[in-house]
Write a protein that holds these residues in place. Structure first.
Motif, PDB file in Angstrom:
ATOM      1  N   LEU A 161      10.456   3.047   3.397  1.00  0.00           N
ATOM      2  CA  LEU A 161      11.813   2.853   2.184  1.00  0.00           C
ATOM      3  C   LEU A 161      13.140   3.032   2.290  1.00  0.00           C
ATOM      4  O   LEU A 161      13.831   1.659   2.529  1.00  0.00           O
ATOM      5  CB  LEU A 161      11.568   2.828   1.051  1.00  0.00           C
ATOM      6  N   SER A 162      14.028   4.095   3.276  1.00  0.00           N
ATOM      7  CA  SER A 162      14.951   3.831   3.607  1.00  0.00           C
ATOM      8  C   SER A 162      15.769   3.525   4.683  1.00  0.00           C
ATOM      9  O   SER A 162      16.650   2.748   4.916  1.00  0.00           O
ATOM     10  CB  SER A 162      15.378   5.699   3.922  1.00  0.00           C
ATOM     11  N   LEU A 163      14.032   2.484   5.247  1.00  0.00           N
ATOM     12  CA  LEU A 163      14.577   1.705   6.230  1.00  0.00           C
ATOM     13  C   LEU A 163      14.055   0.346   6.328  1.00  0.00           C
ATOM     14  O   LEU A 163      14.364  -0.335   7.259  1.00  0.00           O
ATOM     15  CB  LEU A 163      13.846   2.248   7.771  1.00  0.00           C
ATOM     16  N   ASP A 164      13.844  -0.421   5.034  1.00  0.00           N
ATOM     17  CA  ASP A 164      13.286  -1.169   4.452  1.00  0.00           C
ATOM     18  C   ASP A 164      14.492  -2.359   3.773  1.00  0.00           C
ATOM     19  O   ASP A 164      14.726  -1.715   2.166  1.00  0.00           O
ATOM     20  CB  ASP A 164      12.079  -1.690   4.353  1.00  0.00           C
ATOM     21  N   PRO A 165      15.836  -2.271   4.179  1.00  0.00           N
ATOM     22  CA  PRO A 165      16.675  -2.897   3.022  1.00  0.00           C
ATOM     23  C   PRO A 165      15.618  -4.565   2.465  1.00  0.00           C
ATOM     24  O   PRO A 165      16.791  -4.746   1.307  1.00  0.00           O
ATOM     25  CB  PRO A 165      17.372  -4.087   3.892  1.00  0.00           C
ATOM     26  N   PHE A 166      15.116  -5.215   3.180  1.00  0.00           N
ATOM     27  CA  PHE A 166      14.318  -6.636   1.670  1.00  0.00           C
ATOM     28  C   PHE A 166      13.663  -5.495   0.998  1.00  0.00           C
ATOM     29  O   PHE A 166      13.219  -5.576  -0.313  1.00  0.00           O
ATOM     30  CB  PHE A 166      13.136  -7.031   2.710  1.00  0.00           C
ATOM     31  N   SER A 167      12.702  -4.830   0.525  1.00  0.00           N
ATOM     32  CA  SER A 167      12.429  -3.678  -0.274  1.00  0.00           C
ATOM     33  C   SER A 167      13.299  -3.164  -1.261  1.00  0.00           C
ATOM     34  O   SER A 167      12.959  -2.747  -2.204  1.00  0.00           O
ATOM     35  CB  SER A 167      11.397  -2.587   0.262  1.00  0.00           C
ATOM     36  N   GLN A 168      14.659  -2.865  -0.719  1.00  0.00           N
ATOM     37  CA  GLN A 168      15.532  -2.094  -1.003  1.00  0.00           C
ATOM     38  C   GLN A 168      15.937  -3.489  -1.661  1.00  0.00           C
ATOM     39  O   GLN A 168      16.210  -3.502  -2.790  1.00  0.00           O
ATOM     40  CB  GLN A 168      16.231  -1.271  -0.494  1.00  0.00           C
ATOM     41  N   TRP A 169      16.070  -4.180  -1.907  1.00  0.00           N
ATOM     42  CA  TRP A 169      17.038  -5.510  -2.683  1.00  0.00           C
ATOM     43  C   TRP A 169      15.812  -5.796  -3.164  1.00  0.00           C
ATOM     44  O   TRP A 169      16.174  -6.193  -4.362  1.00  0.00           O
ATOM     45  CB  TRP A 169      17.180  -6.429  -1.069  1.00  0.00           C
TER      46      TRP A 169
END
Length: 135
Positions: free
Chosen positions: A11-19
């Motif tokens: 999750l920390s490396l996943d900008p889409f899931s963060q967005w």
């Protein structure tokens, strides 16, 4: 690296899931529960959540789950059934469950719910590589 730390790293490396605003609610080996709120910018022309939003939440739950064994794993086949429409403000939860695991291939079912109502059903097949997750 193995187990429940991997989804947090992913999750920390996943900008889409963060967005999307995805949060990890629970995690075990082979299973991960994630949740998010449907926002206005996620709606389609009919004022309902775009189908890709439900798919993306389920795919994230799936991706996190298949990697908890410590090996890099990727999806090789996925599908979704949309059962009920979602609106702005709905909080949805995707729960991934391992159904069958062979040496390199695993079959998973992901239920997406709004409260206790099933709104979509996602099925996924993952391939486990020989590459280990590292700290």
């Amino acid at each position: 690296m193995k187990g429940t730390a991997i989804p947090y790293k992913m999750l920390s490396l996943d900008p889409f899931s963060q967005w999307l605003g995805i949060e990890i609610l629970e995690c075990e080996i082979g299973s991960c529960k994630v949740g998010m709120i449907v926002r206005k910018e996620m709606l389609n022309s009919m004022g309902k959540a775009h189908g890709g939003i439900t798919y993306s939440l389920a795919d994230t739950s799936f991706g996190f789950s298949v990697n908890t064994n410590g090996k890099y794993a990727v999806s090789i086949d996925t599908s979704i059934n949309h059962i009920q429409a979602l609106a702005e403000g709905d909080y949805i939860i995707a729960t991934c469950s391992l159904e069958s695991l062979k040496n390199k291939v695993g079959f998973y079912i992901i239920e997406i719910k709004r409260e206790n109502t099933l709104v979509a059903l996602f099925k996924g097949v993952a391939y486990r590589t020989s590459k280990d997750w590292e700290e």
